[in-house]
Design an enzyme around this catalytic site. Sequence first.
Site, PDB file in Angstrom:
ATOM      1  N   LEU A  73      -5.813   5.271   0.402  1.00 14.83           N
ATOM      2  CA  LEU A  73      -4.460   5.162   0.357  1.00 14.83           C
ATOM      3  C   LEU A  73      -3.480   5.310   1.406  1.00 14.83           C
ATOM      4  O   LEU A  73      -2.529   5.821   1.095  1.00 14.83           O
ATOM      5  CB  LEU A  73      -4.114   5.968  -0.881  1.00 14.83           C
ATOM      6  CG  LEU A  73      -4.978   5.823  -2.142  1.00 14.83           C
ATOM      7  CD1 LEU A  73      -4.535   6.869  -3.188  1.00 14.83           C
ATOM      8  CD2 LEU A  73      -4.046   4.686  -2.914  1.00 14.83           C
ATOM      9  N   ASN A 100       2.374  -1.024  -7.148  1.00 16.16           N
ATOM     10  CA  ASN A 100       0.953  -0.165  -7.333  1.00 16.16           C
ATOM     11  C   ASN A 100       1.328   1.152  -6.889  1.00 16.16           C
ATOM     12  O   ASN A 100       1.810   1.599  -5.694  1.00 16.16           O
ATOM     13  CB  ASN A 100      -0.044  -0.671  -6.763  1.00 16.16           C
ATOM     14  CG  ASN A 100      -1.389  -0.204  -7.207  1.00 16.16           C
ATOM     15  OD1 ASN A 100      -1.756   1.046  -6.562  1.00 16.16           O
ATOM     16  ND2 ASN A 100      -2.376  -0.576  -7.982  1.00 16.16           N
ATOM     17  N   CYS A 131      -7.385   8.370  -8.598  1.00 21.27           N
ATOM     18  CA  CYS A 131      -7.274   9.376  -7.698  1.00 21.27           C
ATOM     19  C   CYS A 131      -7.600  10.784  -8.424  1.00 21.27           C
ATOM     20  O   CYS A 131      -7.226  10.871  -9.376  1.00 21.27           O
ATOM     21  CB  CYS A 131      -5.799   9.399  -7.035  1.00 21.27           C
ATOM     22  SG  CYS A 131      -5.269   8.070  -6.755  1.00 21.27           S
ATOM     23  N   THR A 195     -12.387  -0.088  -7.835  1.00 20.62           N
ATOM     24  CA  THR A 195     -13.505  -0.033  -7.148  1.00 20.62           C
ATOM     25  C   THR A 195     -14.760   0.843  -7.822  1.00 20.62           C
ATOM     26  O   THR A 195     -14.283   1.976  -8.338  1.00 20.62           O
ATOM     27  CB  THR A 195     -13.578   0.216  -5.775  1.00 20.62           C
ATOM     28  OG1 THR A 195     -12.711   1.584  -5.649  1.00 20.62           O
ATOM     29  CG2 THR A 195     -12.539  -0.806  -5.146  1.00 20.62           C
TER      30      THR A 195
HETATM   31  C1  LIG Z   1      -9.682  -2.488   1.177  1.00 19.76           C
HETATM   32  C2  LIG Z   1      -9.296  -2.190  -0.175  1.00 19.76           C
HETATM   33  C3  LIG Z   1      -8.102  -1.405  -0.701  1.00 19.76           C
HETATM   34  C4  LIG Z   1      -7.740  -0.815  -1.732  1.00 19.76           C
HETATM   35  N1  LIG Z   1      -6.644  -0.393  -2.123  1.00 19.76           N
HETATM   36  C5  LIG Z   1      -6.190  -0.108  -3.477  1.00 19.76           C
HETATM   37  C6  LIG Z   1      -5.118   0.628  -3.598  1.00 19.76           C
HETATM   38  O1  LIG Z   1      -4.324   1.101  -2.720  1.00 19.76           O
HETATM   39  N2  LIG Z   1      -4.549   0.815  -4.920  1.00 19.76           N
HETATM   40  C7  LIG Z   1      -5.378   0.324  -6.035  1.00 19.76           C
HETATM   41  O2  LIG Z   1      -4.818   0.301  -7.280  1.00 19.76           O
HETATM   42  N3  LIG Z   1      -6.581  -0.417  -5.796  1.00 19.76           N
HETATM   43  C8  LIG Z   1      -6.947  -0.671  -4.349  1.00 19.76           C
HETATM   44  N4  LIG Z   1      -7.827  -1.398  -4.093  1.00 19.76           N
HETATM   45  C9  LIG Z   1      -8.766  -2.148  -5.341  1.00 19.76           C
HETATM   46  C10 LIG Z   1      -8.644  -3.681  -5.537  1.00 19.76           C
HETATM   47  O3  LIG Z   1      -6.985  -3.666  -6.018  1.00 19.76           O
HETATM   48  C11 LIG Z   1      -9.315  -4.099  -6.812  1.00 19.76           C
HETATM   49  O4  LIG Z   1      -9.010  -3.183  -8.038  1.00 19.76           O
HETATM   50  C12 LIG Z   1     -10.964  -3.807  -6.469  1.00 19.76           C
HETATM   51  O5  LIG Z   1     -11.152  -4.015  -5.178  1.00 19.76           O
HETATM   52  C13 LIG Z   1     -11.696  -4.786  -7.230  1.00 19.76           C
HETATM   53  O6  LIG Z   1     -11.274  -6.169  -7.018  1.00 19.76           O
HETATM   54  P1  LIG Z   1     -12.486  -7.182  -6.099  1.00 19.76           P
HETATM   55  O7  LIG Z   1     -13.500  -7.072  -6.534  1.00 19.76           O
HETATM   56  O8  LIG Z   1     -11.533  -8.633  -6.392  1.00 19.76           O
HETATM   57  O9  LIG Z   1     -11.724  -6.467  -4.715  1.00 19.76           O
HETATM   58  C14 LIG Z   1      -8.444  -1.677  -2.917  1.00 19.76           C
HETATM   59  C15 LIG Z   1      -9.614  -2.475  -2.472  1.00 19.76           C
HETATM   60  C16 LIG Z   1      -9.979  -2.832  -1.494  1.00 19.76           C
HETATM   61  C17 LIG Z   1     -11.093  -3.833  -0.945  1.00 19.76           C
END
Ligand SMILES: Cc1cc2nc3c(=O)[nH]c(=O)nc-3n(C[C@H](O)[C@H](O)[C@H](O)COP(=O)(O)O)c2cc1C
Lengths: 305, 248
Positions: A73, A100, A131, A195
């Site tokens: 974050l 977000n 978190c 994730t």
């Molecule tokens: C590098 C990175 C940073 C992320 N940062 C956040 C974040 O700050 N807040 C959040 O809610 N999700 C965050 N995520 C999660 C993504 O928004 C998403 O929910 C998750 O990666 C699943 O989607 P995807 O498979 O298309 O990446 C992050 C994902 C990645 C890869």
Amino acid sequence: MVNTHVNLSGFELDNPVIPASGTFGYGYEFAELYDINILGTFSFKGTTRDPRFGNPTPRIAECASGMLNSVGLQNPGVDQVIAEELPRLKKCFRKKVIANISGFSRDEYVCCAEKLAAQEQVGLIEVNVSCPNVHNGGMSFGTCPSSAAEITRAVKAVANHKPVYLKLTPNVTNVAEIAKACEDAGADGISLINTMLGMRIDLRKRKPVLANTMGGFSGKAVFPVALRMVWQVYEAVRIPIIGMGGVSSTEDVLEMMFAGASAVQIGAANLQNPFICKEIIEELPAVMERLNIQNLTDIIGAAHS
Amino acid sequence: MAGCLKKGLFKIRKNRKIAKDIYLMILQGDTSAVTAPGQFVNIALNGFYLRRPISVCDLSGDMLTIIYKVVGHGTAYMSKLEKGRHLDLLTGLGNGYDTSCSGDKPLLIGGGVGVPPLYYLAKKLLEQKKHPSVILGFNSREDVFGEQEFKALGLETVITTADGSYGISGFVTDALKNFHNYSYFYSCGPEAMLKAVSDASESSGELSFEERMGCGFGACMGCSCKTKYGNKRICKDGPVLKKEEVIW
Ligand SMILES: Cc1cc2nc3c(=O)[nH]c(=O)nc-3n(C[C@H](O)[C@H](O)[C@H](O)COP(=O)(O)O)c2cc1C
Ligand SMILES: Cc1cc2nc3c(=O)[nH]c(=O)nc-3n(C[C@H](O)[C@H](O)[C@H](O)COP(=O)(O)OP(=O)(O)OC[C@H]3O[C@@H](n4cnc5c(N)ncnc54)[C@H](O)[C@@H]3O)c2cc1C
Ligand code: FES
């Protein structure tokens, strides 16, 4: 002409394609590459009350058809986002954005939500409850129905009538139960999945690749798990769902919608191909026609009997 | 300095071994996004989720040269690619070296696969009628590459090897002791070498860093570091940092 419009609790989108939080910064890196006004909207980087540097590096590890991140974050804090990032974004994005937010205590969520809800550029508040809660032994708010409900109520109370979507973690036994608890507490919608917790080990160094040992797994590989969870949540709640996790193609967007998503976010795929959202938006009408889909809203949850 | 990245297909014109585990690849395509030496490209490889960041070693018209070391599965895969194949590249990434700071007699100090970006830098400095000298450090004789190429540019080029099997025995800093009166330095190599160079250098200078990357263009915060001038992303605000801002 097919109709790609969708609606998130009153927030009208030209199409369901939304870059996911953390993979699109505050928008302007991508605005240099293409006109980001073609997007449905986008979800900006997870914002906290105070500025955060995040975790030590390495923060990124490659996996088969996916990646781990332990960014932790990193963000400039809500005041700076309002003072600098949003005005800068306004110059290249005329739509409303998804804010977000994250926090390590209820008060932090409330502080961020209140300040961002007051911004005219914010169309929806997405509350990341993945978190750890510092007041509860570090257990994530999103893994316990009552904590998730508590955050939902607290944010709703200060949301200035903007839709509040709870973004759920997949690292739970029963995601539908958490979603239901959020709905009962007044959530306007659900975003999922964040994730999945994972790790890799560097065999040469005999140590975890990530300095933080564990990180969030996302990308193409998680798509079936994400789709399953969207399906389960759709069966459990009546509020709209933003589906995400591994979405990398136009077909993936449609699968997510058939499973129950009203709109779809794209995360890690933006990092591989910064033009992926643009390509999907451009391709969407033709794929809809090929599949005999007139109105995108007709297919939301349509795979459920 | 840094412009806008481009995504495009490049045709492999050459891909051959030049030293132990070291390969040189020439790629043909739209190179217009590359605006400074020290920038890098991010290469998509079939079957690998993340792109591989590699520095621009040389550029001439639509031909882009990279030099890479086989260290893992991705670079091993690259080494087996035949000419005629196409690769998807993001180009124009990173800030690159600032040649306007160099003064008349800059020193270029490279270690291992930190050597390649210094070649394009040397050419740019020569175009600007400056007089660079070069120190290149390797582990052993079999690892050495680039010496002839820098000499062919007419530059004083000193080689060091850690095991003493070629050139000066020791590290680049052992050769650095013999250089004085240089106006500025530019360095690229392993972090331990960068720190030693920074400590031993008598002038101001610039150092190019590596970090594991998610995107390579500033979107994911995967590659952040703290500097005296605030948080920076190695991929977008770097990979080149000024000696004065680095926090070791
Ligand atoms: C590098 C990175 C940073 C992320 N940062 C956040 C974040 O700050 N807040 C959040 O809610 N999700 C965050 N995520 C999660 C993504 O928004 C998403 O929910 C998750 O990666 C699943 O989607 P995807 O498979 O298309 O990446 C992050 C994902 C990645 C890869
Ligand atoms: C700005 C920049 C410029 C670079 N320029 C060159 C160059 O000109 N020549 C050269 O040989 N190498 C260069 N590297 C290092 C090169 O990126 C890695 O050696 C390469 O990514 C290794 O891939 P792999 O699949 O063989 O290794 P693996 O270890 O299997 O890779 C696994 C993951 O880790 C990443 N990774 C591994 N080592 C590094 C590293 N040192 N830096 C960043 N990411 C890494 C990979 O990209 C991949 O995502 C550069 C790195 C950066 C950041
Ligand atoms: S690698 Fe994504 S911000 Fe640098």
